[in-house]
Enzyme design. Structure first.
Site, PDB file in Angstrom:
ATOM      1  CG  HIS A 266      -1.852  -1.188   1.261  1.00 53.11           C
ATOM      2  ND1 HIS A 266      -1.449  -2.430   1.686  1.00 53.11           N
ATOM      3  CD2 HIS A 266      -3.162  -1.317   0.922  1.00 53.11           C
ATOM      4  CE1 HIS A 266      -2.469  -3.274   1.630  1.00 53.11           C
ATOM      5  NE2 HIS A 266      -3.529  -2.622   1.159  1.00 53.11           N
TER       6      HIS A 266
ATOM      7  CB  SER B  72       7.311   3.115   2.799  1.00 45.55           C
ATOM      8  OG  SER B  72       6.070   2.983   2.152  1.00 45.55           O
TER       9      SER B  72
ATOM     10  CD  GLU C 161      -2.153   3.750  -3.423  1.00 46.90           C
ATOM     11  OE1 GLU C 161      -3.404   3.779  -3.389  1.00 46.90           O
ATOM     12  OE2 GLU C 161      -1.440   3.502  -2.425  1.00 46.90           O
TER      13      GLU C 161
ATOM     14  CG  ASP D 101      -6.334  -5.371  -3.412  1.00 44.92           C
ATOM     15  OD1 ASP D 101      -6.845  -4.470  -2.731  1.00 44.92           O
ATOM     16  OD2 ASP D 101      -6.101  -6.523  -2.977  1.00 44.92           O
TER      17      ASP D 101
ATOM     18  CG  ASP E 252       1.508   1.675   6.192  1.00 40.88           C
ATOM     19  OD1 ASP E 252       0.588   1.702   7.035  1.00 40.88           O
ATOM     20  OD2 ASP E 252       2.123   2.688   5.819  1.00 40.88           O
TER      21      ASP E 252
END
Length: 275
Positions: free
Chosen positions: A41, A99, A117, A142, A163
């Site tokens: 994510h 990140s 993303e 996803d 995350d």
């Protein structure tokens, strides 16, 4: 909770998560064999601290902002600050790297980042913010599906960062079960799972579920800047590591009390719990 990251960028949770992330990536570079990083994510990559969202909720001022000019922080924190300064070459803190952006600073030529993303606007911003090079892959997919599709990586070693935004009430349980599926594919990989610290019982249940799913060697680090409350603001966070790198626990043992003091708003504290 709904954790829209642009509103919380650079806060105490980011400090903990990204300091640990950078240690893990440096640990992977101890061996010459290439590694992969899967960020499930990833978000938008870079965040403008003068932007509308960060200004509306400038949590970074009590996070990375408090540490920016600290003279001699512990090694875990110093490594993190050095990486963030790389995105602010004039010494003024204006840009905060998420990140995936931090991960790109640690890649060697044969190492690979797979940043996922799904949100169209965030994905477009992520693609703009990361270097355009063959070993930086940006996926519009996803993150949970990516755990099945992209693991194990061809490099056979690496780190998985999980995350999610925690928009669904059962996302802690969903995360633990997704980790179980990932471990069945990539059991010797390292995993860094970030969670909001709002309910100790909820995190304890998530930890138990992760262990039931196959997590064996684990390390959990918690940091809070005020007394956590299930209904209150996010004042604490937790990272749960599977197959943590050697030396991380020792550096956290020095860094956590420092961060609890440096970022405090009152009832601060920390916890470090190996498996």
């Amino acid at each position: 909770m709904n954790y829209r990251h642009a509103f919380h960028v650079g806060n105490h949770a980011d400090v903990l998560k990204h300091a640990v992330l950078l240690f893990c990536l440096n640990a992977l570079k101890r061996k010459p064999a290439p590694f992969a990083v899967l960020d499930t994510h990833a978000g938008r990559g870079l965040y403008d601290l003068a932007g509308e969202e960060a200004e509306r909720s400038p949590e970074w001022r009590d996070g990375v902002g408090r540490l920016w000019s600290w003279p001699e922080p512990p090694p875990l924190v110093a490594r993190y600050l050095e990486a963030v300064r790389g995105f602010n070459q004039d010494g003024n803190l204006r840009v905060y790297p998420g990140s995936p952006a931090l991960a790109t600073t640690q890649l060697r030529l044969d190492d690979v980042l797979m940043a996922c993303e799904l949100h169209p606007e965030e994905h477009a911003a992520l693609r703009r913010s990361l270097p355009r090079q063959p070993n930086v892959q940006v996926h519009a997919r996803d993150g949970w599906e990516a755990l099945g599709a992209l693991l194990p990586p061809p490099q056979r070693r690496g780190l998985v960062l999980i995350d999610p935004p925690y928009e669904a009430p059962d996302e802690l349980t969903l995360s633990a079960r997704a980790i179980g599926g990932a471990l069945r594919r990539f059991g010797h990989g390292s995993y860094l799972w970030w969670r909001p610290l709002k309910s100790e019982s909820a995190l304890a249940a998530a930890d138990a579920e992760a262990r039931a799913q196959g997590a064996k060697e684990t390390l959990r680090a918690d940091l809070w800047t005020a007394a956590p409350s299930p209904e209150g603001r996010l004042v604490g966070s937790s990272v749960f590591l599977i197959n943590p790198p050697f030396g991380l626990a020792d550096e956290l043992l020095e860094a956590l009390p420092f961060l609890a003091d440096a970022l405090t708003k009152g009832q601060s504290g920390w916890r470090l719990a190996p498996s």
